[in-house]
Design a protein around this motif. Structure first.
Motif, mmCIF file in Angstrom:
data_model
loop_
_atom_site.group_PDB
_atom_site.id
_atom_site.type_symbol
_atom_site.label_atom_id
_atom_site.label_comp_id
_atom_site.label_asym_id
_atom_site.label_seq_id
_atom_site.Cartn_x
_atom_site.Cartn_y
_atom_site.Cartn_z
ATOM 1 N N TYR A 1 0.834 -1.207 0.000
ATOM 2 C CA TYR A 1 0.000 0.000 0.000
ATOM 3 C C TYR A 1 0.870 1.259 0.000
ATOM 4 C CZ TYR A 1 -4.392 -2.502 0.854
ATOM 5 O OH TYR A 1 -5.515 -3.293 0.741
ATOM 6 N N TYR A 2 1.945 1.224 0.776
ATOM 7 C CA TYR A 2 2.864 2.355 0.842
ATOM 8 C C TYR A 2 3.450 2.638 -0.536
ATOM 9 C CZ TYR A 2 7.194 4.879 1.954
ATOM 10 O OH TYR A 2 8.220 5.784 1.974
ATOM 11 N N SER A 3 3.942 1.597 -1.185
ATOM 12 C CA SER A 3 4.538 1.760 -2.512
ATOM 13 C C SER A 3 3.496 2.216 -3.532
ATOM 14 C CB SER A 3 5.172 0.434 -2.960
ATOM 15 O OG SER A 3 5.683 0.532 -4.272
ATOM 16 N N PHE A 4 2.303 1.662 -3.460
ATOM 17 C CA PHE A 4 1.251 1.988 -4.430
ATOM 18 C C PHE A 4 0.823 3.448 -4.325
ATOM 19 C CE2 PHE A 4 -3.227 2.080 -5.831
ATOM 20 C CZ PHE A 4 -3.065 1.581 -7.118
ATOM 21 N N SER B 1 3.932 -2.158 -7.832
ATOM 22 C CA SER B 1 3.862 -1.850 -6.404
ATOM 23 C C SER B 1 3.917 -3.116 -5.565
ATOM 24 C CB SER B 1 2.572 -1.075 -6.108
ATOM 25 O OG SER B 1 2.561 0.158 -6.781
ATOM 26 N N ILE B 2 3.282 -4.177 -6.044
ATOM 27 C CA ILE B 2 3.331 -5.452 -5.330
ATOM 28 C C ILE B 2 4.768 -5.967 -5.285
ATOM 29 C CG2 ILE B 2 2.612 -7.866 -5.382
ATOM 30 C CD1 ILE B 2 -0.071 -6.926 -6.512
ATOM 31 N N GLY B 3 5.455 -5.894 -6.429
ATOM 32 C CA GLY B 3 6.855 -6.304 -6.451
ATOM 33 C C GLY B 3 7.727 -5.417 -5.593
ATOM 34 N N GLU B 4 7.446 -4.106 -5.603
ATOM 35 C CA GLU B 4 8.212 -3.167 -4.806
ATOM 36 C C GLU B 4 8.026 -3.424 -3.315
ATOM 37 O OE1 GLU B 4 10.884 -0.120 -4.133
ATOM 38 O OE2 GLU B 4 10.332 -1.119 -5.999
ATOM 39 N N GLY B 5 6.830 -3.891 -2.931
ATOM 40 C CA GLY B 5 6.594 -4.212 -1.528
ATOM 41 C C GLY B 5 7.539 -5.279 -1.023
ATOM 42 N N PHE B 6 7.805 -6.285 -1.861
ATOM 43 C CA PHE B 6 8.747 -7.338 -1.487
ATOM 44 C C PHE B 6 10.184 -6.815 -1.494
ATOM 45 C CE2 PHE B 6 5.039 -9.741 -2.791
ATOM 46 C CZ PHE B 6 4.999 -10.759 -1.853
ATOM 47 N N LYS B 7 10.498 -5.921 -2.429
ATOM 48 C CA LYS B 7 11.852 -5.355 -2.488
ATOM 49 C C LYS B 7 12.151 -4.504 -1.258
ATOM 50 C CE LYS B 7 12.222 -5.201 -7.546
ATOM 51 N NZ LYS B 7 12.356 -4.324 -8.738
ATOM 52 N N LEU B 8 11.127 -3.827 -0.744
ATOM 53 C CA LEU B 8 11.325 -2.974 0.425
ATOM 54 C C LEU B 8 11.749 -3.786 1.644
ATOM 55 C CD1 LEU B 8 8.335 -0.461 0.104
ATOM 56 C CD2 LEU B 8 10.771 0.068 -0.071
ATOM 57 N N LYS C 1 13.766 -6.271 1.594
ATOM 58 C CA LYS C 1 15.202 -6.489 1.442
ATOM 59 C C LYS C 1 15.993 -5.212 1.704
ATOM 60 C CE LYS C 1 18.698 -8.090 -1.865
ATOM 61 N NZ LYS C 1 18.931 -8.620 -3.234
ATOM 62 N N THR C 2 15.534 -4.103 1.113
ATOM 63 C CA THR C 2 16.283 -2.849 1.231
ATOM 64 C C THR C 2 16.186 -2.236 2.621
ATOM 65 O OG1 THR C 2 14.389 -1.596 0.362
ATOM 66 C CG2 THR C 2 16.044 -2.358 -1.219
ATOM 67 N N ARG C 3 15.094 -2.508 3.330
ATOM 68 C CA ARG C 3 14.905 -1.918 4.660
ATOM 69 C C ARG C 3 14.879 -2.982 5.757
ATOM 70 N NH1 ARG C 3 10.466 2.969 3.834
ATOM 71 N NH2 ARG C 3 11.412 3.877 1.969
ATOM 72 N N TRP C 4 15.571 -4.073 5.507
ATOM 73 C CA TRP C 4 15.528 -5.210 6.420
ATOM 74 C C TRP C 4 15.965 -4.833 7.835
ATOM 75 C CZ3 TRP C 4 13.412 -9.566 7.412
ATOM 76 C CH2 TRP C 4 13.987 -10.457 8.318
ATOM 77 N N ASN C 5 17.023 -4.045 7.955
ATOM 78 C CA ASN C 5 17.528 -3.691 9.284
ATOM 79 C C ASN C 5 16.488 -2.956 10.123
ATOM 80 O OD1 ASN C 5 20.058 -4.812 8.855
ATOM 81 N ND2 ASN C 5 20.901 -2.930 7.968
ATOM 82 N N THR C 6 15.629 -2.206 9.468
ATOM 83 C CA THR C 6 14.560 -1.508 10.184
ATOM 84 C C THR C 6 13.350 -2.403 10.383
ATOM 85 O OG1 THR C 6 15.250 0.620 9.268
ATOM 86 C CG2 THR C 6 13.020 0.490 10.152
ATOM 87 N N ILE C 7 13.016 -3.172 9.345
ATOM 88 C CA ILE C 7 11.783 -3.967 9.372
ATOM 89 C C ILE C 7 11.849 -5.075 10.413
ATOM 90 C CG2 ILE C 7 10.413 -5.609 8.029
ATOM 91 C CD1 ILE C 7 10.834 -3.831 5.606
ATOM 92 N N TRP C 8 13.002 -5.746 10.544
ATOM 93 C CA TRP C 8 13.031 -6.866 11.492
ATOM 94 C C TRP C 8 12.865 -6.378 12.927
ATOM 95 C CZ3 TRP C 8 16.166 -7.869 15.603
ATOM 96 C CH2 TRP C 8 17.393 -7.211 15.698
ATOM 97 N N ARG C 9 13.406 -5.186 13.234
ATOM 98 C CA ARG C 9 13.205 -4.625 14.572
ATOM 99 C C ARG C 9 11.745 -4.234 14.783
ATOM 100 N NH1 ARG C 9 18.391 -2.596 13.163
ATOM 101 N NH2 ARG C 9 20.012 -3.222 14.662
ATOM 102 N N SER C 10 11.160 -3.629 13.753
ATOM 103 C CA SER C 10 9.749 -3.263 13.835
ATOM 104 C C SER C 10 8.883 -4.508 14.004
ATOM 105 C CB SER C 10 9.333 -2.505 12.572
ATOM 106 O OG SER C 10 10.072 -1.311 12.428
ATOM 107 N N PHE C 11 9.263 -5.567 13.296
ATOM 108 C CA PHE C 11 8.523 -6.827 13.396
ATOM 109 C C PHE C 11 8.513 -7.353 14.824
ATOM 110 C CE2 PHE C 11 8.932 -11.472 13.587
ATOM 111 C CZ PHE C 11 7.692 -11.849 13.094
ATOM 112 N N ILE C 12 9.666 -7.295 15.486
ATOM 113 C CA ILE C 12 9.764 -7.775 16.873
ATOM 114 C C ILE C 12 8.821 -6.983 17.778
ATOM 115 C CG2 ILE C 12 11.264 -8.019 18.876
ATOM 116 C CD1 ILE C 12 11.769 -10.061 16.680
ATOM 117 N N PHE C 13 8.845 -5.653 17.646
ATOM 118 C CA PHE C 13 7.986 -4.819 18.483
ATOM 119 C C PHE C 13 6.509 -5.051 18.172
ATOM 120 C CE2 PHE C 13 11.819 -1.954 18.910
ATOM 121 C CZ PHE C 13 11.977 -2.173 20.263
ATOM 122 N N MET C 14 6.189 -5.233 16.895
ATOM 123 C CA MET C 14 4.801 -5.504 16.510
ATOM 124 C C MET C 14 4.330 -6.830 17.089
ATOM 125 S SD MET C 14 4.905 -4.354 12.501
ATOM 126 C CE MET C 14 5.188 -2.641 12.012
#
Length: 260
Positions: free
Chosen positions: A183-186, A195-202, A204-217
């Motif tokens: 949704y963010y990419s779209f 946009s669907i493909g970009e969602g998966f790419k994000l 990879k590119t933002r993994w260091n941020t996303i995995w921490r966010s995932f833990i908190f979520m």
């Protein structure tokens, strides 16, 4: 990690949580009564069709009285047509309203203009998302089967249920993260498959941020699950109240996830 923890705590004060919650509440406030009325209509027509007869009595009438059976068949056909049309209308209405609320909300969150032309593209996106969602559901099914096969020998039912619950929560958070990234990419691109493909790419590119966010979520969702479990034990006979509480907590959690 301290900065992430501070950002996590600060995220609960984000002003857009209120907007996100209101938009979701509006969607369910509109669709809830419509679904309820359709259920009442279907139940009424079903009782009218049965005419106080059981299923076995209805079969006996069809077998023993061909003329009456033909009338019943015509009534059944009419009922099925009306039911099918009703389902189609509700699905379309749900899609249109869901796309409208998602488009409005994400454009507000990202400070973009929401136009009529953009709205119809949101319908296209949500239709396209059916395919990856089905694929993900197959993945979820496989994970559940593997877990059941692997841990079926566990004698401790509490441990088995706890692990199963954690797996379910992990899968829910993963799906919501991918969905929100799409949704963010779209909202920036307005190109469905890109946009669907970009969602998966994000991821990879933002993994260091996303995995921490995932833990908190995940931690947040676990806490909410524990709260609902405790409320269920404290108020075992308040099923309607508990459903409302669960719904409110879920809406608030999803609203917070969008802005975190």
């Amino acid at each position: 990690m301290e900065l992430n923890l501070k950002g996590y705590l600060d995220s609960f004060r984000d002003k857009y949580i209120v907007l996100s919650t209101v938009v979701d509440v509006v969607f369910f406030a509109v669709m809830g009564p419509i679904l309820y009325l359709f259920k009442l209509f279907t139940d009424s027509k079903t009782q009218e069709f049965l005419g106080g007869r059981t299923q076995q009595q209805l079969q006996d009438v069809i077998v023993n009285n061909p003329e009456q059976g033909q009338i019943i068949a015509q009534q059944l056909q009419s009922f099925m047509i009306n039911f099918g049309l009703g389902v189609i209308l509700i699905v379309l209405l749900s899609l249109f309203l869901f796309s409208l609320t998602r488009g409005y909300l994400w454009n507000k969150l990202l400070n973009k203009n929401f136009t009529k032309k953009k709205y119809w593209r949101w319908n296209s996106l949500n239709l396209a998302l059916i395919l990856p969602t089905l694929i993900y559901l197959v993945f979820v099914f496989i994970v559940r089967i593997i877990y059941l096969q692997t841990y079926s020998a566990i004698n401790n039912q509490a441990a088995f249920s706890f692990i199963s619950e954690i797996i379910s929560l992990v899968l829910i958070v993963i799906y919501l993260i991918f969905l929100f990234l799409i949704y963010y990419s779209f909202t920036f691109r307005y190109k469905v498959w890109q946009s669907i493909g970009e969602g998966f790419k994000l991821v990879k590119t933002r993994w260091n941020t996303i995995w921490r966010s995932f833990i908190f979520m995940l931690i947040t969702l676990v806490i909410l699950t524990v709260i609902t479990s405790l409320l269920t034990r404290l108020f075992p006979f308040q099923e309607t109240l508990l459903i409302y509480v669960d719904s409110v907590l879920l809406i608030l959690f999803v609203a917070w996830m969008r802005v975190y």
